[in-house]
Scaffold this motif. Structure first.
Motif, PDB file in Angstrom:
ATOM      1  N   SER A 200      27.663  65.615  27.948  1.00 35.52           N
ATOM      2  CA  SER A 200      28.512  65.664  29.139  1.00 35.52           C
ATOM      3  C   SER A 200      27.799  65.081  30.350  1.00 35.52           C
ATOM      4  CB  SER A 200      28.916  67.110  29.451  1.00 35.52           C
ATOM      5  OG  SER A 200      29.581  67.177  30.706  1.00 35.52           O
ATOM      6  N   PRO A 201      28.442  64.186  31.088  1.00 31.59           N
ATOM      7  CA  PRO A 201      27.824  63.639  32.303  1.00 31.59           C
ATOM      8  C   PRO A 201      27.652  64.691  33.388  1.00 31.59           C
ATOM      9  CG  PRO A 201      30.109  62.916  32.111  1.00 31.59           C
ATOM     10  CD  PRO A 201      29.762  63.577  30.818  1.00 31.59           C
ATOM     11  N   ARG A 202      28.331  65.839  33.221  1.00 33.35           N
ATOM     12  CA  ARG A 202      28.214  66.928  34.191  1.00 33.35           C
ATOM     13  C   ARG A 202      27.072  67.884  33.859  1.00 33.35           C
ATOM     14  NH1 ARG A 202      31.526  65.353  38.390  1.00 33.35           N
ATOM     15  NH2 ARG A 202      33.546  64.698  37.611  1.00 33.35           N
ATOM     16  N   GLY A 203      26.482  67.707  32.695  1.00 32.34           N
ATOM     17  CA  GLY A 203      25.438  68.618  32.256  1.00 32.34           C
ATOM     18  C   GLY A 203      26.003  69.608  31.254  1.00 32.34           C
ATOM     19  N   ALA A 204      25.204  69.944  30.258  1.00 28.17           N
ATOM     20  CA  ALA A 204      25.685  70.793  29.171  1.00 28.17           C
ATOM     21  C   ALA A 204      26.103  72.179  29.652  1.00 28.17           C
ATOM     22  CB  ALA A 204      24.614  70.903  28.094  1.00 28.17           C
ATOM     23  N   GLU A 205      25.321  72.770  30.532  1.00 27.59           N
ATOM     24  CA  GLU A 205      25.622  74.139  30.964  1.00 27.59           C
ATOM     25  C   GLU A 205      26.959  74.219  31.699  1.00 27.59           C
ATOM     26  OE1 GLU A 205      23.651  77.799  33.608  1.00 27.59           O
ATOM     27  OE2 GLU A 205      22.579  75.907  33.331  1.00 27.59           O
ATOM     28  N   LEU A 206      27.166  73.315  32.634  1.00 27.59           N
ATOM     29  CA  LEU A 206      28.433  73.320  33.375  1.00 27.59           C
ATOM     30  C   LEU A 206      29.594  73.033  32.438  1.00 27.59           C
ATOM     31  CD1 LEU A 206      30.080  73.438  35.966  1.00 27.59           C
ATOM     32  CD2 LEU A 206      29.543  71.025  36.351  1.00 27.59           C
ATOM     33  N   ALA A 207      29.408  72.085  31.521  1.00 25.34           N
ATOM     34  CA  ALA A 207      30.479  71.743  30.582  1.00 25.34           C
ATOM     35  C   ALA A 207      30.847  72.943  29.711  1.00 25.34           C
ATOM     36  CB  ALA A 207      30.050  70.575  29.704  1.00 25.34           C
ATOM     37  N   GLU A 208      29.846  73.643  29.189  1.00 28.58           N
ATOM     38  CA  GLU A 208      30.111  74.800  28.341  1.00 28.58           C
ATOM     39  C   GLU A 208      30.841  75.899  29.107  1.00 28.58           C
ATOM     40  OE1 GLU A 208      26.350  75.953  26.855  1.00 28.58           O
ATOM     41  OE2 GLU A 208      26.175  74.269  25.450  1.00 28.58           O
ATOM     42  N   ASN A 209      30.386  76.164  30.327  1.00 20.77           N
ATOM     43  CA  ASN A 209      31.032  77.202  31.136  1.00 20.77           C
ATOM     44  C   ASN A 209      32.461  76.837  31.479  1.00 20.77           C
ATOM     45  OD1 ASN A 209      28.731  78.778  31.150  1.00 20.77           O
ATOM     46  ND2 ASN A 209      27.956  77.962  33.081  1.00 20.77           N
ATOM     47  N   THR A 210      32.687  75.582  31.831  1.00 20.71           N
ATOM     48  CA  THR A 210      34.032  75.124  32.190  1.00 20.71           C
ATOM     49  C   THR A 210      34.982  75.252  31.010  1.00 20.71           C
ATOM     50  OG1 THR A 210      33.141  73.556  33.805  1.00 20.71           O
ATOM     51  CG2 THR A 210      35.387  73.167  33.022  1.00 20.71           C
ATOM     52  N   MET A 211      34.546  74.809  29.844  1.00 22.51           N
ATOM     53  CA  MET A 211      35.382  74.859  28.654  1.00 22.51           C
ATOM     54  C   MET A 211      35.664  76.301  28.233  1.00 22.51           C
ATOM     55  SD  MET A 211      33.344  71.756  26.807  1.00 22.51           S
ATOM     56  CE  MET A 211      34.088  71.891  25.192  1.00 22.51           C
ATOM     57  N   ALA A 212      34.635  77.151  28.285  1.00 29.31           N
ATOM     58  CA  ALA A 212      34.822  78.547  27.889  1.00 29.31           C
ATOM     59  C   ALA A 212      35.784  79.264  28.821  1.00 29.31           C
ATOM     60  CB  ALA A 212      33.469  79.261  27.868  1.00 29.31           C
ATOM     61  N   HIS A 213      35.669  79.010  30.122  1.00 28.42           N
ATOM     62  CA  HIS A 213      36.581  79.647  31.072  1.00 28.42           C
ATOM     63  C   HIS A 213      38.018  79.167  30.871  1.00 28.42           C
ATOM     64  CE1 HIS A 213      32.991  80.997  33.272  1.00 28.42           C
ATOM     65  NE2 HIS A 213      33.798  81.865  33.849  1.00 28.42           N
ATOM     66  N   ALA A 214      38.189  77.891  30.576  1.00 28.47           N
ATOM     67  CA  ALA A 214      39.537  77.361  30.352  1.00 28.47           C
ATOM     68  C   ALA A 214      40.165  78.000  29.122  1.00 28.47           C
ATOM     69  CB  ALA A 214      39.483  75.844  30.185  1.00 28.47           C
ATOM     70  N   VAL A 215      39.400  78.101  28.039  1.00 28.76           N
ATOM     71  CA  VAL A 215      39.903  78.715  26.813  1.00 28.76           C
ATOM     72  C   VAL A 215      40.297  80.170  27.082  1.00 28.76           C
ATOM     73  CG1 VAL A 215      39.219  79.528  24.517  1.00 28.76           C
ATOM     74  CG2 VAL A 215      38.718  77.190  25.212  1.00 28.76           C
ATOM     75  N   ALA A 216      39.424  80.903  27.781  1.00 28.06           N
ATOM     76  CA  ALA A 216      39.694  82.315  28.051  1.00 28.06           C
ATOM     77  C   ALA A 216      40.933  82.501  28.915  1.00 28.06           C
ATOM     78  CB  ALA A 216      38.478  82.943  28.736  1.00 28.06           C
ATOM     79  N   GLU A 217      41.205  81.542  29.794  1.00 24.51           N
ATOM     80  CA  GLU A 217      42.352  81.679  30.694  1.00 24.51           C
ATOM     81  C   GLU A 217      43.666  81.279  30.033  1.00 24.51           C
ATOM     82  OE1 GLU A 217      43.882  79.854  34.976  1.00 24.51           O
ATOM     83  OE2 GLU A 217      41.732  80.128  34.591  1.00 24.51           O
ATOM     84  N   PHE A 218      43.637  80.264  29.182  1.00 26.25           N
ATOM     85  CA  PHE A 218      44.889  79.728  28.644  1.00 26.25           C
ATOM     86  C   PHE A 218      45.290  80.300  27.289  1.00 26.25           C
ATOM     87  CE2 PHE A 218      43.970  76.333  31.741  1.00 26.25           C
ATOM     88  CZ  PHE A 218      45.213  76.243  32.342  1.00 26.25           C
ATOM     89  N   TYR A 219      44.360  80.865  26.525  1.00 24.72           N
ATOM     90  CA  TYR A 219      44.729  81.417  25.222  1.00 24.72           C
ATOM     91  C   TYR A 219      45.013  82.907  25.346  1.00 24.72           C
ATOM     92  CZ  TYR A 219      43.314  77.137  22.860  1.00 24.72           C
ATOM     93  OH  TYR A 219      43.219  75.845  22.437  1.00 24.72           O
ATOM     94  N   ASN A 220      45.941  83.379  24.523  1.00 18.72           N
ATOM     95  CA  ASN A 220      46.267  84.795  24.562  1.00 18.72           C
ATOM     96  C   ASN A 220      45.225  85.610  23.770  1.00 18.72           C
ATOM     97  OD1 ASN A 220      47.022  85.123  21.751  1.00 18.72           O
ATOM     98  ND2 ASN A 220      48.967  84.086  22.214  1.00 18.72           N
ATOM     99  N   PRO A 221      45.233  86.935  23.893  1.00 15.63           N
ATOM    100  CA  PRO A 221      44.202  87.762  23.244  1.00 15.63           C
ATOM    101  C   PRO A 221      44.087  87.551  21.742  1.00 15.63           C
ATOM    102  CG  PRO A 221      45.400  89.045  24.862  1.00 15.63           C
ATOM    103  CD  PRO A 221      46.124  87.743  24.749  1.00 15.63           C
ATOM    104  N   ALA A 222      45.218  87.402  21.052  1.00 11.74           N
ATOM    105  CA  ALA A 222      45.165  87.205  19.602  1.00 11.74           C
ATOM    106  C   ALA A 222      44.518  85.871  19.253  1.00 11.74           C
ATOM    107  CB  ALA A 222      46.565  87.286  19.013  1.00 11.74           C
ATOM    108  N   GLN A 223      44.827  84.827  20.017  1.00 13.86           N
ATOM    109  CA  GLN A 223      44.217  83.518  19.759  1.00 13.86           C
ATOM    110  C   GLN A 223      42.710  83.560  19.999  1.00 13.86           C
ATOM    111  OE1 GLN A 223      46.762  81.442  22.527  1.00 13.86           O
ATOM    112  NE2 GLN A 223      47.904  80.432  20.867  1.00 13.86           N
ATOM    113  N   LEU A 224      42.297  84.283  21.012  1.00 16.41           N
ATOM    114  CA  LEU A 224      40.862  84.414  21.266  1.00 16.41           C
ATOM    115  C   LEU A 224      40.177  85.168  20.124  1.00 16.41           C
ATOM    116  CD1 LEU A 224      40.871  85.281  25.085  1.00 16.41           C
ATOM    117  CD2 LEU A 224      40.420  83.074  24.011  1.00 16.41           C
TER     118      LEU A 224
END
Length: 260
Positions: A200-224
């Motif tokens: 990631s051009p943004r850096g691995a740590e920021l990319a991982e945090n961004t992706m994890a937060h997006a998944v947690a926000e958009f997926y429902n509890p069962a999908q998680l």
């Protein structure tokens, strides 16, 4: 022979307001006034106003007009700079037009990256939103890898998208087990998916945090819970990476969703 401000504006195809502005910023000399207080513009004012108008029509910002010189000068360098700027503008416009053509051809939403336009109608609103988030952290190579991955949909993608929030543990386990071989095949074909944040051009740590937060926000509890269970299954089958990049048009970098 002298002209009023209105007459000068009419002759040059300009406006009184523009002439006054040129006076304020020092582009056009203020003429002498007659006994009645009215400005008296002469031929040199008309010539200068026409120069300003011509340069403006060519795309020269007013802030740069003074640097372009008067009629008896040859501002070659300024002209070359302007030409380069116009060339860049033309290239940008051509690129935008090409992207709009792709969007129109596939009737895709304008916010979707153009390379994903052919796939966009198969993506849900949630998937499109996740795609937009991922596009901020993925490298260009990563976006192409991701596009190839989501182009090959599997039945489990639809099952995952349709999974209700109240799904029981048995349904979650069954879906995770059905997704396991699909994810493993994709990771074998696309090694990038094992660590999509690494380049990631943004850096691995920021990319991982961004992706994890997006998944947690958009997926429902069962999908998680499915993603959590899938991670466990991957670990049990000797796949030591804990990311799960494949479920519809979304991914979970290192799928730390169990901590969200």
């Amino acid at each position: 022979m002298a002209w009023s401000t209105r007459q000068l504006a009419d002759l040059a195809g300009s406006t009184v307001k523009a002439i006054r502005h040129y006076h304020e910023i020092g582009l056009l000399d203020v003429p002498e006034r007659a006994a009645n207080g009215y400005k008296q513009y002469k031929v040199q004012h008309l010539i200068r106003l026409m120069q300003i108008k011509r340069l403006s029509d060519l795309g020269v910002p007013l802030s740069q007009v003074a640097a372009m010189g008067r009629a008896d000068e040859e501002p070659d360098e300024a002209i070359r700079v302007l030409d380069a700027e116009l060339e860049a503008t033309v290239e940008r416009i051509n690129r935008v037009r090409a992207e709009l053509a792709v969007i129109l051809r596939h009737r895709a939403p304008m916010h979707v990256p153009p390379e994903f336009a052919p796939l966009s109608r198969k993506l849900s609103d949630t998937q499109q939103s996740l795609l937009m988030v991922y596009s901020t952290v993925f490298s260009e190579e990563g976006m192409e890898e991701f596009r190839q991955m989501i182009a090959a949909r599997d039945d489990t993608d639809d099952e995952f998208d349709a999974l209700p929030p109240e799904a029981d543990d048995a349904a979650v386990d069954r879906l995770a087990e059905r997704m396991l071989p699909v994810v493993r095949r994709l990771r074998e074909k696309h090694p990038w998916a094992k660590d999509p944040a690494a380049d990631s051009p943004r850096g691995a740590e920021l990319a991982e945090n961004t992706m994890a937060h997006a998944v947690a926000e958009f997926y429902n509890p069962a999908q998680l819970r499915v993603l959590q269970r899938l991670n466990i299954l991957l670990e049990q089958t000797a796949d030591t990476n804990d990311d799960t990049l494949r479920h519809g048009a979304a991914c979970d970098s290192r799928a730390d969703v169990d901590e969200q």
